[in-house]
Design an enzyme around this catalytic site. Structure first.
Site, PDB file in Angstrom:
ATOM      1  N   THR A 128       0.668  -1.164  -0.073  1.00  0.00           N
ATOM      2  CA  THR A 128       0.029   0.167  -0.122  1.00  0.00           C
ATOM      3  C   THR A 128       0.851   1.307   0.011  1.00  0.00           C
ATOM      4  OG1 THR A 128      -1.540  -1.276   1.446  1.00  0.00           O
ATOM      5  CG2 THR A 128      -2.043   0.979   0.929  1.00  0.00           C
ATOM      6  N   ASN A 336     -10.438   5.291   9.286  1.00  0.00           N
ATOM      7  CA  ASN A 336     -10.675   3.875   8.720  1.00  0.00           C
ATOM      8  C   ASN A 336     -12.386   3.508   8.971  1.00  0.00           C
ATOM      9  OD1 ASN A 336      -8.462   2.586   7.260  1.00  0.00           O
ATOM     10  ND2 ASN A 336      -7.575   3.652   9.307  1.00  0.00           N
TER      11      ASN A 336
END
Length: 341
Positions: A128, A336
């Site tokens: 990522t 998140n």
């Protein structure tokens, strides 16, 4: 696409989109990746096979490929475009990460620059994060491939935000040789200069990604020395950066060194209870495995800074490693819980 095209060791350009990972998108996603590369090749008037592509963002959604095609047509090439590129590839990053150096190789001036994006799920090896490095130096391909791998191991593979991983990562170095130097290889008298420059660029970018971790307010540097071997030093340092209890203590400015010991014990490194020393900044908080007589307020003052260095001496042998991480805050949760909205 990149794995296929990099087999030749040659490439001239890369096209990157953010906001959409183009992952778990099947044959349509693969076709779209090739189409992205075709858009860039047409703009630059180069062969399709000379273009790499990268994507970053939400998993499982098809790329808006027609929109990308229109956008590519509107790109204006510029020597200052690197700054815009660094901003365009961001996702949850709060700021761009970029750096450039200029130095001498022989009698020629050489430039090396780099940009990265990444603010979470950068573990255990890259994951990522995207990195693009460019230089005008002439470099032997086999030599730089090995140097880049080694540098990645000591930089991008030593950062973490949350200990998690995801799907898309890339690190590419482009070298066009326009500086006109004799090609750098292992025998080149200035090979060490380029190696040091590469390490400086990649270390800076690695630290900036850890510093800009999702919700982060503090950069954590963990240096472990005195380990049995490099593998153990890496295990120990990385375990501390991903130990959630210690990351929370860091967020609160609490010098609770017991959390560091917990991370060490869980890391799997060789560890003797009566040997290790731990320092928070310059404050020694444990000596030979037990609590040291230290100034608690001084340790708290260190923890209050926006950069906190932890040093652990295992006092077993001479191996060492450095890892980087960040604190764990409510901001990480906020980021998140709303990611796909």
């Amino acid at each position: 696409v990149c794995q296929e095209r990099l087999k030749s060791g040659a490439s001239q350009a890369v096209i990157v989109n953010s906001g959409n990972a183009n992952c778990a998108t099947g044959d349509i996603g693969l076709m779209n990746a090739y189409r992205m590369a075709e858009f860039a090749a047409s703009l630059l008037d180069i062969e399709n096979e000379m273009v790499l592509c990268s994507s970053t963002g939400i998993i499982g959604r098809q790329l808006p490929i027609e929109k990308i095609g229109v956008g590519v047509k509107n790109i204006q090439m510029s020597r200052d475009g690197g700054n815009a590129f660094a901003e365009a590839i961001m996702t949850t990053d709060t700021r761009p990460k970029r750096i450039a150096l200029e130095f001498e190789i022989g009698d020629r001036t050489v430039r090396l620059g780099g940009v990265t994006k990444g603010a979470g799920m950068i573990c255990p090896n890259m994951a990522t994060m995207l990195c693009y490095l460019t230089t005008d130096a002439a470099i032997d391909h086999e030599w730089i491939q090995e140097e880049l791998h080694t540098a990645v191991d000591d930089t991008f593979n030593m950062i973490a935000v949350d200990g998690d991983m995801s799907t898309n990562d890339t690190c590419v170095l482009f070298a066009n040789g326009l500086a006109g130097n004799a090609p750098i290889n292992a025998e080149h008298p200035d090979a060490h200069i380029f190696r040091e420059a590469l390490r400086r660029v990649m270390t800076y970018l690695a630290r900036e990604m850890a510093r800009d971790g999702e919700g982060a307010t503090k950069l954590m540097t963990v240096h472990v020395r005195g380990a049995r071997d490099k593998t153990d030093a890496v295990k120990a340092s990385r375990a501390i950066t991903t130990y959630a209890l210690w990351q929370c203590a860091l967020a609160g400015g609490d010098p609770n060194w017991g959390r560091i010991v917990g991370a060490l014990g869980a890391s799997g490194c060789e560890l003797y209870q009566d040997r290790y020393d731990i320092y928070i900044g310059d404050v020694q908080v444990t000596k030979s495995g037990t609590a040291a007589d230290f100034d608690y307020e001084k340790a708290r003052a260190v923890m209050a800074g926006n950069e906190v260095r932890i040093t652990v001496d295992l006092n077993i042998a001479t191996a060492h490693a450095t890892a980087w991480g960040c604190d764990l805050t409510h901001g990480y949760i906020d980021e998140n819980t709303l990611y796909t909205r």
